[in-house]
Motif scaffolding. Structure first.
Motif, PDB file in Angstrom:
ATOM      1  N   ARG A  55       0.769  -1.309  -0.010  1.00 29.47           N
ATOM      2  CA  ARG A  55      -0.152  -0.171   0.171  1.00 29.47           C
ATOM      3  C   ARG A  55       0.918   1.422   0.029  1.00 29.47           C
ATOM      4  O   ARG A  55       0.679   2.072  -0.726  1.00 29.47           O
ATOM      5  CB  ARG A  55      -0.882   0.063   1.091  1.00 29.47           C
ATOM      6  CG  ARG A  55      -1.958  -0.961   1.137  1.00 29.47           C
ATOM      7  CD  ARG A  55      -2.673  -0.899   2.485  1.00 29.47           C
ATOM      8  NE  ARG A  55      -4.086  -1.830   2.348  1.00 29.47           N
ATOM      9  CZ  ARG A  55      -4.803  -2.331   3.225  1.00 29.47           C
ATOM     10  NH1 ARG A  55      -4.434  -2.140   4.699  1.00 29.47           N
ATOM     11  NH2 ARG A  55      -5.747  -2.818   3.018  1.00 29.47           N
ATOM     12  N   ALA A  56       1.883   1.352   0.860  1.00 26.82           N
ATOM     13  CA  ALA A  56       2.775   2.571   0.955  1.00 26.82           C
ATOM     14  C   ALA A  56       3.434   2.775  -0.542  1.00 26.82           C
ATOM     15  O   ALA A  56       3.679   3.772  -0.969  1.00 26.82           O
ATOM     16  CB  ALA A  56       3.823   2.302   2.015  1.00 26.82           C
ATOM     17  N   GLU A  57       4.097   1.691  -1.136  1.00 33.14           N
ATOM     18  CA  GLU A  57       4.606   1.658  -2.414  1.00 33.14           C
ATOM     19  C   GLU A  57       3.521   2.149  -3.618  1.00 33.14           C
ATOM     20  O   GLU A  57       3.944   3.146  -4.360  1.00 33.14           O
ATOM     21  CB  GLU A  57       5.169   0.493  -3.057  1.00 33.14           C
ATOM     22  CG  GLU A  57       6.242  -0.019  -2.257  1.00 33.14           C
ATOM     23  CD  GLU A  57       6.819  -1.443  -2.513  1.00 33.14           C
ATOM     24  OE1 GLU A  57       5.938  -2.212  -3.438  1.00 33.14           O
ATOM     25  OE2 GLU A  57       7.632  -2.089  -1.900  1.00 33.14           O
ATOM     26  N   ALA A  58       2.240   1.795  -3.387  1.00 33.30           N
ATOM     27  CA  ALA A  58       1.425   2.297  -4.296  1.00 33.30           C
ATOM     28  C   ALA A  58       1.101   3.733  -3.898  1.00 33.30           C
ATOM     29  O   ALA A  58       1.074   4.730  -4.915  1.00 33.30           O
ATOM     30  CB  ALA A  58       0.111   1.583  -4.127  1.00 33.30           C
ATOM     31  N   LEU A  59       0.927   4.228  -2.839  1.00 36.54           N
ATOM     32  CA  LEU A  59       0.669   5.656  -2.420  1.00 36.54           C
ATOM     33  C   LEU A  59       1.963   6.475  -2.524  1.00 36.54           C
ATOM     34  O   LEU A  59       1.790   7.575  -3.103  1.00 36.54           O
ATOM     35  CB  LEU A  59       0.600   5.684  -0.775  1.00 36.54           C
ATOM     36  CG  LEU A  59       0.199   7.037  -0.419  1.00 36.54           C
ATOM     37  CD1 LEU A  59      -1.191   7.588  -1.023  1.00 36.54           C
ATOM     38  CD2 LEU A  59      -0.020   7.116   1.054  1.00 36.54           C
ATOM     39  N   PHE A  60       3.199   5.888  -2.525  1.00 34.73           N
ATOM     40  CA  PHE A  60       4.451   6.783  -3.036  1.00 34.73           C
ATOM     41  C   PHE A  60       4.214   6.993  -4.343  1.00 34.73           C
ATOM     42  O   PHE A  60       4.618   8.341  -4.747  1.00 34.73           O
ATOM     43  CB  PHE A  60       5.496   5.731  -2.853  1.00 34.73           C
ATOM     44  CG  PHE A  60       6.636   6.343  -3.448  1.00 34.73           C
ATOM     45  CD1 PHE A  60       7.838   7.041  -2.421  1.00 34.73           C
ATOM     46  CD2 PHE A  60       7.517   6.521  -4.580  1.00 34.73           C
ATOM     47  CE1 PHE A  60       8.968   7.470  -2.629  1.00 34.73           C
ATOM     48  CE2 PHE A  60       8.343   6.832  -5.101  1.00 34.73           C
ATOM     49  CZ  PHE A  60       9.282   7.504  -4.048  1.00 34.73           C
ATOM     50  N   ALA A 120      -8.660   5.541  -2.837  1.00 34.46           N
ATOM     51  CA  ALA A 120      -8.715   5.995  -4.122  1.00 34.46           C
ATOM     52  C   ALA A 120      -7.369   6.123  -4.814  1.00 34.46           C
ATOM     53  O   ALA A 120      -7.019   5.545  -5.983  1.00 34.46           O
ATOM     54  CB  ALA A 120      -9.646   7.216  -4.311  1.00 34.46           C
ATOM     55  N   ALA A 121      -6.369   6.770  -4.102  1.00 34.30           N
ATOM     56  CA  ALA A 121      -5.285   7.010  -4.755  1.00 34.30           C
ATOM     57  C   ALA A 121      -4.323   5.814  -4.890  1.00 34.30           C
ATOM     58  O   ALA A 121      -3.670   5.755  -5.571  1.00 34.30           O
ATOM     59  CB  ALA A 121      -4.256   7.963  -3.763  1.00 34.30           C
ATOM     60  N   ILE A 122      -4.461   4.705  -3.766  1.00 32.40           N
ATOM     61  CA  ILE A 122      -3.723   3.463  -4.073  1.00 32.40           C
ATOM     62  C   ILE A 122      -4.171   2.732  -5.329  1.00 32.40           C
ATOM     63  O   ILE A 122      -3.342   2.336  -6.226  1.00 32.40           O
ATOM     64  CB  ILE A 122      -3.722   2.703  -2.751  1.00 32.40           C
ATOM     65  CG1 ILE A 122      -2.742   3.444  -1.645  1.00 32.40           C
ATOM     66  CG2 ILE A 122      -3.486   1.345  -2.984  1.00 32.40           C
ATOM     67  CD1 ILE A 122      -3.289   2.670  -0.401  1.00 32.40           C
ATOM     68  N   ARG A 123      -5.501   2.764  -5.571  1.00 33.18           N
ATOM     69  CA  ARG A 123      -6.135   2.094  -6.550  1.00 33.18           C
ATOM     70  C   ARG A 123      -5.684   2.684  -7.942  1.00 33.18           C
ATOM     71  O   ARG A 123      -5.333   2.028  -8.784  1.00 33.18           O
ATOM     72  CB  ARG A 123      -7.565   2.027  -6.715  1.00 33.18           C
ATOM     73  CG  ARG A 123      -8.187   1.172  -5.481  1.00 33.18           C
ATOM     74  CD  ARG A 123      -9.689   0.853  -5.411  1.00 33.18           C
ATOM     75  NE  ARG A 123      -9.950  -0.061  -4.464  1.00 33.18           N
ATOM     76  CZ  ARG A 123     -11.264  -0.137  -4.007  1.00 33.18           C
ATOM     77  NH1 ARG A 123     -12.123   0.772  -4.421  1.00 33.18           N
ATOM     78  NH2 ARG A 123     -11.497  -0.914  -3.142  1.00 33.18           N
ATOM     79  N   ARG A 124      -5.652   4.204  -7.928  1.00 31.43           N
ATOM     80  CA  ARG A 124      -5.241   4.749  -9.322  1.00 31.43           C
ATOM     81  C   ARG A 124      -3.716   4.329  -9.466  1.00 31.43           C
ATOM     82  O   ARG A 124      -3.314   4.024 -10.812  1.00 31.43           O
ATOM     83  CB  ARG A 124      -5.470   6.223  -9.034  1.00 31.43           C
ATOM     84  CG  ARG A 124      -6.811   6.810  -9.262  1.00 31.43           C
ATOM     85  CD  ARG A 124      -7.185   8.372  -9.477  1.00 31.43           C
ATOM     86  NE  ARG A 124      -6.351   8.940  -8.390  1.00 31.43           N
ATOM     87  CZ  ARG A 124      -6.705   9.276  -7.249  1.00 31.43           C
ATOM     88  NH1 ARG A 124      -7.949   9.030  -6.898  1.00 31.43           N
ATOM     89  NH2 ARG A 124      -6.143   9.944  -6.399  1.00 31.43           N
ATOM     90  N   ALA A 125      -2.770   4.487  -8.753  1.00 33.97           N
ATOM     91  CA  ALA A 125      -1.524   4.055  -8.771  1.00 33.97           C
ATOM     92  C   ALA A 125      -1.492   2.591  -9.175  1.00 33.97           C
ATOM     93  O   ALA A 125      -0.581   2.409 -10.015  1.00 33.97           O
ATOM     94  CB  ALA A 125      -0.809   4.482  -7.331  1.00 33.97           C
ATOM     95  N   THR A 151      14.590  13.045  -2.241  1.00 34.44           N
ATOM     96  CA  THR A 151      13.228  13.337  -2.343  1.00 34.44           C
ATOM     97  C   THR A 151      12.289  11.927  -2.010  1.00 34.44           C
ATOM     98  O   THR A 151      11.174  11.988  -1.472  1.00 34.44           O
ATOM     99  CB  THR A 151      12.517  14.029  -3.417  1.00 34.44           C
ATOM    100  OG1 THR A 151      12.867  13.528  -4.795  1.00 34.44           O
ATOM    101  CG2 THR A 151      13.092  15.525  -3.617  1.00 34.44           C
ATOM    102  N   ALA A 152      12.753  11.104  -2.445  1.00 37.29           N
ATOM    103  CA  ALA A 152      12.259   9.513  -2.351  1.00 37.29           C
ATOM    104  C   ALA A 152      12.048   9.154  -0.956  1.00 37.29           C
ATOM    105  O   ALA A 152      10.959   8.705  -0.701  1.00 37.29           O
ATOM    106  CB  ALA A 152      12.988   8.646  -3.232  1.00 37.29           C
ATOM    107  N   ALA A 153      13.007   9.299  -0.171  1.00 33.59           N
ATOM    108  CA  ALA A 153      13.109   9.014   1.075  1.00 33.59           C
ATOM    109  C   ALA A 153      12.239   9.520   1.997  1.00 33.59           C
ATOM    110  O   ALA A 153      11.238   8.863   2.743  1.00 33.59           O
ATOM    111  CB  ALA A 153      14.567   9.029   1.887  1.00 33.59           C
ATOM    112  N   PRO A 154      11.908  11.109   2.027  1.00 35.09           N
ATOM    113  CA  PRO A 154      10.876  11.743   2.793  1.00 35.09           C
ATOM    114  C   PRO A 154       9.348  11.239   2.359  1.00 35.09           C
ATOM    115  O   PRO A 154       8.518  11.155   3.246  1.00 35.09           O
ATOM    116  CB  PRO A 154      11.193  13.165   2.430  1.00 35.09           C
ATOM    117  CG  PRO A 154      12.435  13.252   2.044  1.00 35.09           C
ATOM    118  CD  PRO A 154      12.976  11.973   1.436  1.00 35.09           C
ATOM    119  N   ARG A 155       9.373  10.883   0.928  1.00 41.15           N
ATOM    120  CA  ARG A 155       7.985  10.637   0.489  1.00 41.15           C
ATOM    121  C   ARG A 155       7.440   9.262   0.922  1.00 41.15           C
ATOM    122  O   ARG A 155       6.463   9.000   1.271  1.00 41.15           O
ATOM    123  CB  ARG A 155       8.016  10.711  -1.002  1.00 41.15           C
ATOM    124  CG  ARG A 155       6.498  10.369  -1.644  1.00 41.15           C
ATOM    125  CD  ARG A 155       6.523  11.057  -3.046  1.00 41.15           C
ATOM    126  NE  ARG A 155       5.072  10.530  -3.508  1.00 41.15           N
ATOM    127  CZ  ARG A 155       3.898  11.049  -3.525  1.00 41.15           C
ATOM    128  NH1 ARG A 155       3.995  12.240  -2.662  1.00 41.15           N
ATOM    129  NH2 ARG A 155       2.739  10.558  -3.891  1.00 41.15           N
TER     130      ARG A 155
END
Length: 95
Positions: free
Chosen positions: A11-16, A33-38, A62-66
């Motif tokens: 889920r976190a990878e998708a939200l990322f 919804a954002a996870i599904r779209r990703a 920027t990837a680490a903080p996201r």
């Protein structure tokens, strides 16, 4: 040390890889919804993981903080209750 189960990580990878801005405080339905779209955009959870790896290679600053933000949001939205059962997305949004 906090351990992360596979579902939380996916889920976190998708939200990322979603269109939600880092640092935002989205609601449960917005996160779902954002996870599904990703997942659709990246062709599945493996595609989300590939996008994540690419961002860490291209933009680690920027990837680490996201990713920290994405994990925090997912852990908040899909938190475990004190009895060990998992709270899932709101009833009006199927997971």
């Amino acid at each position: 040390m906090v351990t992360t189960d596979f579902l939380t990580a996916a889920r976190a990878e998708a939200l990322f890889g979603s269109d939600l801005p880092t640092g935002s405080a989205p609601s449960g339905p917005e996160v779902t919804a954002a996870i599904r779209r990703a997942v659709r955009t990246h062709g599945g959870t493996r595609g989300c993981a590939v996008a994540l790896a690419g961002e860490y290679g291209d933009h680690p600053e920027t990837a680490a903080p996201r990713m920290r933000w994405a994990l925090q949001v997912v852990r908040t939205v899909y938190a475990r209750s004190p009895k060990g059962t998992r709270n899932v997305a709101p009833p009006d949004v199927p997971v």
